[in-house]
Write a protein that holds these residues in place. Structure first.
Motif, PDB file in Angstrom:
ATOM      1  N   THR A 102      32.409  48.252  -7.890  1.00 56.48           N
ATOM      2  CA  THR A 102      32.109  49.079  -9.063  1.00 56.48           C
ATOM      3  C   THR A 102      31.132  50.166  -8.645  1.00 56.48           C
ATOM      4  OG1 THR A 102      32.479  47.255 -10.592  1.00 56.48           O
ATOM      5  CG2 THR A 102      31.159  49.094 -11.387  1.00 56.48           C
ATOM      6  N   TYR A 103      31.491  51.409  -8.889  1.00 58.52           N
ATOM      7  CA  TYR A 103      30.694  52.571  -8.493  1.00 58.52           C
ATOM      8  C   TYR A 103      30.214  53.253  -9.769  1.00 58.52           C
ATOM      9  CZ  TYR A 103      32.804  51.644  -3.981  1.00 58.52           C
ATOM     10  OH  TYR A 103      33.205  51.035  -2.822  1.00 58.52           O
ATOM     11  N   ARG A 104      28.940  53.041 -10.086  1.00 54.91           N
ATOM     12  CA  ARG A 104      28.387  53.628 -11.312  1.00 54.91           C
ATOM     13  C   ARG A 104      27.838  55.001 -10.975  1.00 54.91           C
ATOM     14  NH1 ARG A 104      28.187  51.631 -16.132  1.00 54.91           N
ATOM     15  NH2 ARG A 104      27.125  52.939 -17.652  1.00 54.91           N
ATOM     16  N   GLU A 105      28.674  55.992 -11.180  1.00 46.18           N
ATOM     17  CA  GLU A 105      28.309  57.361 -10.815  1.00 46.18           C
ATOM     18  C   GLU A 105      29.245  58.335 -11.511  1.00 46.18           C
ATOM     19  OE1 GLU A 105      29.530  58.719  -6.836  1.00 46.18           O
ATOM     20  OE2 GLU A 105      30.217  56.657  -6.439  1.00 46.18           O
ATOM     21  N   THR A 137      38.891  48.563  -7.792  1.00 46.42           N
ATOM     22  CA  THR A 137      37.959  49.667  -7.573  1.00 46.42           C
ATOM     23  C   THR A 137      37.738  50.392  -8.895  1.00 46.42           C
ATOM     24  OG1 THR A 137      38.789  49.937  -5.315  1.00 46.42           O
ATOM     25  CG2 THR A 137      37.523  51.767  -6.254  1.00 46.42           C
ATOM     26  N   ARG A 153      28.314  55.582   0.839  1.00 46.87           N
ATOM     27  CA  ARG A 153      28.099  54.544  -0.173  1.00 46.87           C
ATOM     28  C   ARG A 153      28.549  54.972  -1.557  1.00 46.87           C
ATOM     29  NH1 ARG A 153      24.758  50.156   0.948  1.00 46.87           N
ATOM     30  NH2 ARG A 153      23.855  50.152   3.057  1.00 46.87           N
ATOM     31  N   THR A 154      28.662  56.271  -1.793  1.00 49.10           N
ATOM     32  CA  THR A 154      29.084  56.760  -3.110  1.00 49.10           C
ATOM     33  C   THR A 154      30.308  57.655  -2.949  1.00 49.10           C
ATOM     34  OG1 THR A 154      27.747  58.778  -3.126  1.00 49.10           O
ATOM     35  CG2 THR A 154      26.683  56.740  -3.878  1.00 49.10           C
ATOM     36  N   ILE A 173      35.323  53.295 -11.018  1.00 53.34           N
ATOM     37  CA  ILE A 173      34.289  54.322 -11.131  1.00 53.34           C
ATOM     38  C   ILE A 173      33.941  54.412 -12.609  1.00 53.34           C
ATOM     39  CG2 ILE A 173      33.666  56.719 -10.690  1.00 53.34           C
ATOM     40  CD1 ILE A 173      35.948  56.814  -8.625  1.00 53.34           C
ATOM     41  N   ALA A 202      30.351  50.573  -1.300  1.00 56.14           N
ATOM     42  CA  ALA A 202      29.015  50.422  -1.879  1.00 56.14           C
ATOM     43  C   ALA A 202      28.121  49.550  -1.017  1.00 56.14           C
ATOM     44  CB  ALA A 202      29.121  49.841  -3.289  1.00 56.14           C
ATOM     45  N   VAL A 226      38.392  54.377  -1.276  1.00 57.52           N
ATOM     46  CA  VAL A 226      37.238  53.722  -1.882  1.00 57.52           C
ATOM     47  C   VAL A 226      37.472  52.210  -1.884  1.00 57.52           C
ATOM     48  CG1 VAL A 226      35.701  53.677  -3.862  1.00 57.52           C
ATOM     49  CG2 VAL A 226      36.995  55.760  -3.342  1.00 57.52           C
TER      50      VAL A 226
END
Length: 699
Positions: A421-424, A447, A396-397, A449, A389, A417
């Motif tokens: 925190t990947y908000r997607e 990690t 980045r995603t 998601i 990120a 990854v």
């Protein structure tokens, strides 16, 4: 899930964490390599920054990539569980020179010992280096007159399926010859499994000088003065699991456990045979400041079967003592601890332990003998794409990385990854098989998601609602794909949105041969949905060493799914009430449904408030035949005494729901409301029966 389920777009303090698992009781599952072809050039299709890693060209047998249970499976000290030489070549050795060459090498190896190898000189201990699996080929792998030494910092080592014997020099309590079967001084993440170790000069196994994250399982230890010594340190840091070992005709150190922070001993069989020259002086010994949990072990004929120093803490549960004399101690002032806070496990009945270990401990003819043991195993490249990120990766995603995978790819692509925190919303489409989503942190918590869609929410383009599968945070729609070492969460706030359907999926699978390993899947209603690509297609999912949380129908779908050696955590509803269903299978007739095997089901909810499952007939479909089997698992008090429920006007008794050998406050005896499998039936409802011709594979 609920009776109004939507299947389309319409409404409707632990410091460790466990990894990986087991295919059948006593033989931990090995995940095998699955890559087949490399991408064209070094630059490949992802540009010059793409990383290439080796993986086996053909699927290796399960034992070649096996990983440990117990404390050896815990993520700590920079090591994610214990899997030995899984990432390296598999070589077969028949000479001492070759065994020593590969065992002492710097790179990972799976070393198959296919002959009797005699140590020269007598007492020689090969100095094994990190990232090694040393395994006997069936019952032919034998080490005579010596053993193995694991020094300071050596880690990720498996020693398995060997006979290690006969370094004895004729002196019973030999002070001159320190010849051990396996000695560890300051090692960590070691798994010693299914060996026969006997008749050495000093000890059979010595775990010394702060060796930790050690699991010793399914071994036969015999004909020795000193069986298994642990300690030689003033530090109280070691964490050790000792289970399903048959220790017989040994005098002392059975084991002697000195200054061990967490010693978990269960389902061991200690036997002192009457009328022989060898007489036990003591059995399990908690020494120094050890904190020991001793469960469901069987002691036959021992003198002083359980001994505790006044400074140690020892908790006993469910043990059997037959013909024993002398000390049998427990107690202590130390803090009690629960092994299940560190890893999932299940207990065999104590009365069954002697027969179980007499038939199951020691080398197995099925280990080390399958295909894939060539010394010249060809490698194929696995492509790795990095996601971060903060911009330090290639993307980045996570979805951008998935988009970069070419359609109809034939070799594995690992999307690594980085912690964050990947908000997607992430979707791996059906035309991109062999994709692995893998967190690169030291813990699956590093990690995450996360997203918050729900079935009843209107899509941004106004084209309708998401529907249950459409609400998923992560959707895996391609065959032979995997999710590893990360957390997937749906954080839809049901309390604020009672106006819309609250089914909110965290992870959806809709393909065949899917591996979920070492993951956390978080949600409330409908957390984990496992489907097939079409009603007439097979969709198998293997889940291991993972955590699944939820409240209503939160493990559901028509897939053939195994939840193995994992923790299922029950959550309260949005309004604080306790009520729910663990599973909601919609299995096609003639197929296997959901199998929960050697797992733990518990949670901070009210007693007798949760069903193990209910039968989902989507849209009133009379052709489905829902199935859930829960076996060899620990059930908390939250499980109802009548654990199955009807759904949508269909009686669960007309479908397939059963248990086998479960334990815990939520388990219960057989009745018309609580079907239990017979031993014969259970033999046909094991992990291998669910997976068929598929061996779960790792990148």
């Amino acid at each position: 899930m609920s009776a109004r389920r939507s299947t389309g777009t319409a409404t409707g303090k632990p410091r460790h964490r466990k990894r990986r698992t087991a295919l059948a009781a006593g033989i931990p599952l090995a995940l095998t390599a699955a890559g087949t072809l490399a991408y064209g050039t070094d630059l490949g299709l992802f540009g010059a920054d793409a990383q290439h890693k080796a993986s086996a060209a053909t699927a290796a047998p399960a034992w070649a990539t096996a990983s440990a249970d117990g404390f050896a499976s815990v993520d700590a000290l920079g090591q994610n569980g214990t899997y030995g030489g899984r990432d390296g070549k598999t070589v077969t050795v028949k000479t001492l020179a070759d065994l020593e060459k590969y065992a002492t090498a710097g790179e990972p190896y799976v070393i198959v010992v296919a002959a009797t190898i005699t140590m020269d000189p007598v007492g020689k201990e090969i100095k094994v280096q990190s990232n090694k699996t040393i395994i006997g080929s069936g019952t032919s792998g034998q080490i005579v007159g010596g053993g193995f030494f694991l020094g300071q910092g050596v880690h990720n080592v498996i020693i398995r399926n060997l006979t290690i014997r006969d370094a004895y020099q004729g002196v019973w309590n030999d002070k001159e010859h320190d010849y051990d079967g396996i000695q560890m001084d300051g090692a960590h993440h070691v798994w010693i499994d299914h060996n026969d170790i006997r008749h050495m000069a000093d000890g059979l196994i010595d775990s010394r000088k702060d060796t930790t994250y050690l699991t010793v399982s399914w071994n036969r230890l015999s004909q020795e003065n000193k069986a298994f010594g642990i300690g030689w340190t003033d530090n109280v840091t070691a964490d050790i699991t000792i289970h399903h070992n048959w220790i017989r005709e040994t005098e002392q150190r059975n084991p002697s456990t000195d200054n061990v922070a967490h010693a978990h001993l269960y389902n061991n069989f200690l036997e002192d045979v009457a009328g022989t020259e060898i007489k036990s002086s003591y059995g399990n010994y908690a020494r120094g400041r050890t904190s020991m949990v001793l469960e469901n072990s069987y002691f036959q004929g021992l003198t002083n079967p359980v001994v505790r120093d006044t400074t140690a803490t020892l908790v006993q549960r469910g043990n059997v003592f037959s013909g024993t004399t002398g000390k049998n101690e427990s107690g202590g002032s130390g803090a009690a601890w629960d092994p299940k806070k560190y890893y999932a496990y299940s207990l065999d009945k104590t009365a069954d332990v002697p027969s179980l270990l007499k038939s199951g401990a020691g080398p197995r003819s099925t280990l080390g003998t399958a295909t894939g043991t060539s010394t010249d195993t060809t490698k194929a490249a696995t492509t790795t794409i990095t996601v971060a990120a903060d911009g330090t990766g290639q993307y980045r995603t996570v979805q951008a990385a998935v988009d970069a995978v070419p359609a109809n790819n034939t070799a594995r692509v690992v999307i690594s990854v980085k912690p964050g925190t990947y908000r997607e919303v992430v979707k791996v489409p059906a035309n991109k098989p062999h994709v692995t989503l893998q967190g690169s942190g030291g813990s699956r918590k590093d990690t995450t998601i996360v997203y918050g869609n729900a079935a009843g929410m209107t899509k941004p383009d106004g084209s309708g609602t998401y529907g249950t599968p459409g609400s998923a945070t992560v959707s895996v729609l391609s065959d032979d794909s995997q999710v590893r070492n990360l957390t997937v969460t749906n954080d839809f706030d049901e309390s604020r949105h009672q106006d819309i359907a609250g089914q909110a999926v965290a992870l959806l699978t809709q393909a065949d041969r899917i591996v979920l390993d070492g993951v956390i899947v978080n949600g409330d209603q409908d957390t984990l949905e496992m489907e097939t690509a079409a009603k007439d297609k097979l969709g198998r999912v293997y889940i291991s060493n993972s955590y699944i949380t939820g409240n209503v129908d939160f493990i559901f779908g028509r897939a053939t799914a195994v939840v193995d050696k994992s923790v299922i955590t029950l959550k309260k509803r949005w309004n604080g009430t306790s009520a729910g269903y663990v599973t909601a299978p919609s299995t096609a007739a003639g197929r296997k449904g959901i199998l929960i095997n050697r797992s733990t089901v518990n949670g901070d909810v009210s007693s007798a408030s949760f069903f193990l499952g209910r039968n989902w007939h989507p849209g009133g479909d009379t052709t489905v035949d829902p199935q859930t089997t829960v076996r060899d698992s620990s059930l908390g008090a939250a499980i109802k005494s009548t654990p199955w429920s009807d759904m949508g006007g269909f009686s669960w008794k007309d479908d397939r729901f059963a248990e086998y050998r479960n334990t815990g406050a939520g388990s219960g005896a057989a009745s018309s409301d609580r079907p239990q499998l017979t031993d014969t039936q259970a033999a046909g409802q094991e992990v291998a029966d669910w997976l068929g011709d598929w061996t779960p594979s790792a990148s």
